[in-house]
Design an enzyme around this catalytic site. Structure first.
Site, PDB file in Angstrom:
ATOM      1  N   THR A  10      33.087  30.676  45.635  1.00  0.00           N
ATOM      2  CA  THR A  10      34.452  31.115  45.921  1.00  0.00           C
ATOM      3  C   THR A  10      34.482  31.741  47.309  1.00  0.00           C
ATOM      4  O   THR A  10      33.446  32.001  47.918  1.00  0.00           O
ATOM      5  CB  THR A  10      34.957  32.177  44.916  1.00  0.00           C
ATOM      6  OG1 THR A  10      34.289  33.413  45.165  1.00  0.00           O
ATOM      7  CG2 THR A  10      34.757  31.753  43.485  1.00  0.00           C
ATOM      8  N   CYS A  11      35.683  32.013  47.763  1.00  0.00           N
ATOM      9  CA  CYS A  11      35.862  32.778  49.004  1.00  0.00           C
ATOM     10  C   CYS A  11      36.466  34.135  48.658  1.00  0.00           C
ATOM     11  O   CYS A  11      37.202  34.722  49.437  1.00  0.00           O
ATOM     12  CB  CYS A  11      36.715  32.009  50.007  1.00  0.00           C
ATOM     13  SG  CYS A  11      38.336  31.571  49.386  1.00  0.00           S
ATOM     14  N   SER A  12      36.138  34.634  47.481  1.00  0.00           N
ATOM     15  CA  SER A  12      36.682  35.889  46.973  1.00  0.00           C
ATOM     16  C   SER A  12      35.634  36.997  47.006  1.00  0.00           C
ATOM     17  O   SER A  12      34.443  36.750  46.873  1.00  0.00           O
ATOM     18  CB  SER A  12      37.143  35.679  45.526  1.00  0.00           C
ATOM     19  OG  SER A  12      37.545  36.897  44.954  1.00  0.00           O
ATOM     20  N   LEU A  13      36.116  38.225  47.139  1.00  0.00           N
ATOM     21  CA  LEU A  13      35.249  39.397  47.027  1.00  0.00           C
ATOM     22  C   LEU A  13      35.325  40.022  45.633  1.00  0.00           C
ATOM     23  O   LEU A  13      34.607  40.953  45.329  1.00  0.00           O
ATOM     24  CB  LEU A  13      35.645  40.448  48.062  1.00  0.00           C
ATOM     25  CG  LEU A  13      35.451  40.033  49.519  1.00  0.00           C
ATOM     26  CD1 LEU A  13      36.034  41.090  50.448  1.00  0.00           C
ATOM     27  CD2 LEU A  13      33.989  39.812  49.810  1.00  0.00           C
ATOM     28  N   PRO A  73      34.243  35.741  53.825  1.00  0.00           N
ATOM     29  CA  PRO A  73      33.464  36.033  52.623  1.00  0.00           C
ATOM     30  C   PRO A  73      33.272  34.784  51.770  1.00  0.00           C
ATOM     31  O   PRO A  73      34.161  33.958  51.640  1.00  0.00           O
ATOM     32  CB  PRO A  73      34.297  37.059  51.881  1.00  0.00           C
ATOM     33  CG  PRO A  73      35.704  36.785  52.309  1.00  0.00           C
ATOM     34  CD  PRO A  73      35.611  36.273  53.713  1.00  0.00           C
TER      35      PRO A  73
END
Length: 81
Positions: A10-13, A73
């Site tokens: 993912t591109c999530s934090l 991220p």
């Protein structure tokens, strides 16, 4: 048939979208089916290292822009059947 790998990224934090998804997936696919038999056999595969500076999480790695020359991220984890 058994076998194969899933790369989850993912591109999530968010923990909910990263390790949380992996944790729920492992629980869902490795639960008792009610007959005393277990199905699945899905497991998390440790990633010993990656080529960018990153932070280890419970199931994968976070690649963060402040420590990886602007990359991220990103989150990555591997599951194996």
């Amino acid at each position: 048939p058994n076998g194969g790998r899933i790369v989850y990224s993912t591109c999530s934090l968010s923990h909910v979208e990263n390790d949380g998804v992996i944790e729920r997936t492992l629980k869902k696919h490795n639960n008792n089916n009610g007959n005393g038999d277990y199905h699945g056999g899905l497991k998390s595969v440790p990633i010993d290292s990656i080529s960018l500076p990153a932070q280890k999480t419970e199931y994968g790695w976070h690649i963060l822009p402040d420590i990886s020359d602007g990359w991220g991220p990103m989150y990555v984890a591997v599951l194996e059947l």
